[in-house]
Design a protein around this motif. Structure first.
Motif, short mmCIF file in Angstrom:
data_model
loop_
_atom_site.label_atom_id
_atom_site.label_comp_id
_atom_site.label_asym_id
_atom_site.label_seq_id
_atom_site.Cartn_x
_atom_site.Cartn_y
_atom_site.Cartn_z
N LEU A 49 0.82 -1.21 0.00
CA LEU A 49 0.00 0.00 0.00
C LEU A 49 0.86 1.26 0.00
O LEU A 49 0.57 2.22 -0.70
CB LEU A 49 -0.95 0.01 1.20
CG LEU A 49 -1.85 1.23 1.35
CD1 LEU A 49 -2.70 1.46 0.10
CD2 LEU A 49 -2.73 1.09 2.57
N MET A 50 1.93 1.24 0.76
CA MET A 50 2.78 2.44 0.86
C MET A 50 3.46 2.76 -0.47
O MET A 50 3.64 3.94 -0.79
CB MET A 50 3.83 2.26 1.96
CG MET A 50 3.28 2.33 3.37
SD MET A 50 2.54 3.92 3.81
CE MET A 50 3.99 4.98 3.79
N ILE A 51 3.82 1.75 -1.25
CA ILE A 51 4.51 2.03 -2.52
C ILE A 51 3.63 2.84 -3.46
O ILE A 51 4.05 3.92 -3.91
CB ILE A 51 5.04 0.73 -3.16
CG1 ILE A 51 6.22 0.19 -2.35
CG2 ILE A 51 5.45 0.96 -4.62
CD1 ILE A 51 6.72 -1.18 -2.79
N PRO A 52 2.40 2.42 -3.78
CA PRO A 52 1.61 3.26 -4.68
C PRO A 52 1.21 4.60 -4.06
O PRO A 52 1.09 5.60 -4.77
CB PRO A 52 0.38 2.41 -5.02
CG PRO A 52 0.33 1.35 -4.01
CD PRO A 52 1.73 1.15 -3.51
N MET A 53 1.02 4.64 -2.74
CA MET A 53 0.72 5.93 -2.11
C MET A 53 1.87 6.91 -2.32
O MET A 53 1.66 8.06 -2.67
CB MET A 53 0.44 5.75 -0.61
CG MET A 53 -0.96 5.22 -0.33
SD MET A 53 -1.36 5.19 1.42
CE MET A 53 -1.25 6.91 1.87
N ASP A 54 3.09 6.44 -2.09
CA ASP A 54 4.25 7.32 -2.27
C ASP A 54 4.50 7.64 -3.74
O ASP A 54 4.94 8.74 -4.06
CB ASP A 54 5.50 6.69 -1.65
CG ASP A 54 5.59 6.92 -0.15
OD1 ASP A 54 4.70 7.58 0.41
OD2 ASP A 54 6.57 6.44 0.46
N GLU A 55 4.23 6.68 -4.61
CA GLU A 55 4.40 6.97 -6.05
C GLU A 55 3.47 8.09 -6.49
O GLU A 55 3.87 8.98 -7.23
CB GLU A 55 4.17 5.70 -6.87
CG GLU A 55 5.29 4.70 -6.77
CD GLU A 55 4.98 3.37 -7.44
OE1 GLU A 55 5.94 2.63 -7.72
OE2 GLU A 55 3.79 3.06 -7.69
N GLN A 145 -2.49 10.02 6.49
CA GLN A 145 -2.82 8.60 6.32
C GLN A 145 -1.57 7.73 6.45
O GLN A 145 -1.62 6.65 7.04
CB GLN A 145 -3.49 8.36 4.96
CG GLN A 145 -3.99 6.95 4.77
CD GLN A 145 -5.11 6.57 5.72
OE1 GLN A 145 -5.79 7.42 6.29
NE2 GLN A 145 -5.32 5.29 5.91
N SER A 146 -0.45 8.20 5.93
CA SER A 146 0.81 7.45 6.05
C SER A 146 1.18 7.24 7.51
O SER A 146 1.65 6.15 7.88
CB SER A 146 1.95 8.18 5.33
OG SER A 146 1.72 8.20 3.94
#
Length: 188
Positions: A49-55, A145-146
């Protein structure tokens, strides 16, 4: 008599062989668990989840240099972009270490804290004060959210490496949120 001696002398050998077979077929303690085995479902879900959020957030910060109106916010966006790049590299490294597939289960989702495709389109068409407003609101939601996701990973994750990174990201994210609030206070 020789038969008796033959059977009696072979009994310890048979007992030893049976013990070896029994212990060889059961789970044996190991000196250390393989690193990938330490990752549980929470770890994998958090990373994925964190990868697409940060992308997505990185796409937004990439727009700031040419569109922002406030120089302080543009400098903030530059630092945020650098942090996001470093964060993404560490998250991808953890994904590889976990041996989980890079299936992108959250790709294309618009969920709390994820910069939406619509927000990216709107931000790409704006400049000056309007861009700054959209940028700050979207990045504030992303950071908030992060922080929640990182806290959840620290509480329920299984892999020490993932929990440690979540703690580091939580600390740097809180610091970044405070900087954003200083540069661009949230609307009341």
């Amino acid at each position: 008599m020789q038969f008796r001696r033959y059977v009696l002398s072979r009994r310890p050998v048979w007992a030893l062989l049976a013990a070896l077979l029994a212990t060889g077929c059961s789970a044996q303690p190991v000196a250390g668990t393989p690193r990938a085995a330490a990752f549980n479902a929470t770890d994998t879900a958090w990373i994925q989840l964190m990868i697409p959020m940060d992308e997505r957030a990185r796409l937004l910060t990439g727009l700031a240099p040419g569109r922002g109106g406030d120089p302080a916010l543009a400098r903030f966006a530059e630092r945020a972009a650098d942090r996001q790049e470093a964060e993404l590299a560490r998250l991808r490294g953890l994904l590889a270490l976990s041996a989980a597939p890079d299936t992108r289960p959250h790709e294309g989702h618009d969920m709390p804290g994820m910069v939406s495709a619509d927000t990216l389109r709107r931000a790409g068409a704006l400049s000056g004060e309007e861009f700054d407003r959209v940028f700050a609101a979207a990045l504030r939601a992303h950071l908030t959210q992060s922080l929640l996701l990182c806290a959840g990973e620290r509480a329920s994750g299984g892999a020490g490496e993932a929990r440690q990174l979540a703690g580091e990201l939580e600390t740097s994210g809180a610091r970044e949120l405070a900087l954003l609030d200083a540069v661009r206070p949230p609307p009341r």
